[in-house]
Design a protein around this motif. Structure first.
Motif, PDB file in Angstrom:
ATOM      1  N   ILE A  15      58.830  29.818   6.882  1.00 19.97           N
ATOM      2  CA  ILE A  15      58.424  28.859   7.895  1.00 19.97           C
ATOM      3  C   ILE A  15      59.671  28.107   8.336  1.00 19.97           C
ATOM      4  CG2 ILE A  15      56.887  26.941   8.435  1.00 19.97           C
ATOM      5  CD1 ILE A  15      55.477  29.581   7.470  1.00 19.97           C
ATOM      6  N   ARG A  16      59.961  28.116   9.624  1.00 16.45           N
ATOM      7  CA  ARG A  16      61.155  27.461  10.168  1.00 16.45           C
ATOM      8  C   ARG A  16      60.717  26.427  11.190  1.00 16.45           C
ATOM      9  NH1 ARG A  16      64.297  24.704  12.730  1.00 16.45           N
ATOM     10  NH2 ARG A  16      66.176  25.380  13.708  1.00 16.45           N
ATOM     11  N   GLY A  17      61.261  25.220  11.078  1.00 12.11           N
ATOM     12  CA  GLY A  17      60.917  24.170  12.033  1.00 12.11           C
ATOM     13  C   GLY A  17      62.009  23.122  12.121  1.00 12.11           C
ATOM     14  N   ASP A  18      61.976  22.342  13.186  1.00 13.97           N
ATOM     15  CA  ASP A  18      62.965  21.268  13.318  1.00 13.97           C
ATOM     16  C   ASP A  18      62.503  20.058  12.507  1.00 13.97           C
ATOM     17  OD1 ASP A  18      61.015  20.028  14.865  1.00 13.97           O
ATOM     18  OD2 ASP A  18      61.995  20.483  16.761  1.00 13.97           O
ATOM     19  N   SER A  19      63.208  18.955  12.635  1.00 20.71           N
ATOM     20  CA  SER A  19      62.942  17.793  11.778  1.00 20.71           C
ATOM     21  C   SER A  19      61.532  17.230  11.945  1.00 20.71           C
ATOM     22  CB  SER A  19      63.981  16.705  12.027  1.00 20.71           C
ATOM     23  OG  SER A  19      63.929  16.272  13.368  1.00 20.71           O
ATOM     24  N   HIS A  20      60.918  17.463  13.082  1.00 15.36           N
ATOM     25  CA  HIS A  20      59.543  16.986  13.290  1.00 15.36           C
ATOM     26  C   HIS A  20      58.578  17.617  12.279  1.00 15.36           C
ATOM     27  CE1 HIS A  20      55.989  15.599  15.421  1.00 15.36           C
ATOM     28  NE2 HIS A  20      55.546  16.828  15.380  1.00 15.36           N
ATOM     29  N   PHE A  21      58.885  18.835  11.838  1.00 13.95           N
ATOM     30  CA  PHE A  21      58.008  19.540  10.902  1.00 13.95           C
ATOM     31  C   PHE A  21      58.318  19.238   9.438  1.00 13.95           C
ATOM     32  CE2 PHE A  21      57.695  21.975  14.784  1.00 13.95           C
ATOM     33  CZ  PHE A  21      56.333  22.179  14.879  1.00 13.95           C
ATOM     34  N   LEU A  26      53.075  19.772   5.221  1.00  8.70           N
ATOM     35  CA  LEU A  26      53.467  21.165   5.474  1.00  8.70           C
ATOM     36  C   LEU A  26      54.225  21.736   4.282  1.00  8.70           C
ATOM     37  CD1 LEU A  26      53.805  23.672   7.267  1.00  8.70           C
ATOM     38  CD2 LEU A  26      55.846  22.592   8.212  1.00  8.70           C
ATOM     39  N   TYR A  38      60.179  27.597   3.145  1.00 11.13           N
ATOM     40  CA  TYR A  38      60.393  26.891   4.409  1.00 11.13           C
ATOM     41  C   TYR A  38      61.844  26.506   4.573  1.00 11.13           C
ATOM     42  CZ  TYR A  38      59.857  22.771   1.369  1.00 11.13           C
ATOM     43  OH  TYR A  38      59.966  21.851   0.362  1.00 11.13           O
ATOM     44  N   LEU A  40      63.521  23.699   7.078  1.00  2.00           N
ATOM     45  CA  LEU A  40      63.192  22.658   8.046  1.00  2.00           C
ATOM     46  C   LEU A  40      64.420  21.816   8.351  1.00  2.00           C
ATOM     47  CD1 LEU A  40      59.844  21.558   6.371  1.00  2.00           C
ATOM     48  CD2 LEU A  40      60.119  23.113   8.307  1.00  2.00           C
TER      49      LEU A  40
END
Length: 107
Positions: A15-21, A26, A38, A40
């Motif tokens: 799971i890859r996301g920016d700082s919002h995630f 999560l 993940y 993040l």
């Protein structure tokens, strides 16, 4: 994760996301799945938490760039445009209790 696992029960998920995630909810859901990880984004954040580490890394990167620039000039080589250094640290926000987190930062 339940719906994804119905279709792909044996696939290792990242799971890859920016700082919002970068939220504990999560991270906990992904942590519960042994075949998932993940990555993040996280900002420098609070002045006493990650920022001192990134500030030190930036100082080291500036010094490295100066050294490499001087070497390049001395040897008539192409002058480097930038230098990126990476480091790692254990970090845990108060809301992340129980999560084993490692932060990779760059300078």
């Amino acid at each position: 994760m339940t719906l994804i696992r119905q279709s792909w029960p044996k696939t290792h998920l990242i799971i890859r996301g920016d700082s919002h995630f970068a939220q504990p909810e999560l991270m906990r859901v992904v942590d519960q799945d042994k075949a998932a990880d993940y990555v993040l984004g996280k900002g420098a954040g609070h002045p006493t938490a990650l920022r001192p580490m990134s500030d030190e890394s930036m100082r080291e990167a500036r010094h490295c760039l100066q050294t490499r620039t001087a070497y390049a000039r001395l040897n008539k080589l192409q002058i480097p445009y930038r230098v990126r250094l990476y480091g790692e640290a254990q970090y845990q926000a108060k809301s992340w209790k129980g999560l084993d987190t490692r932060v990779i930062y760059k300078g």
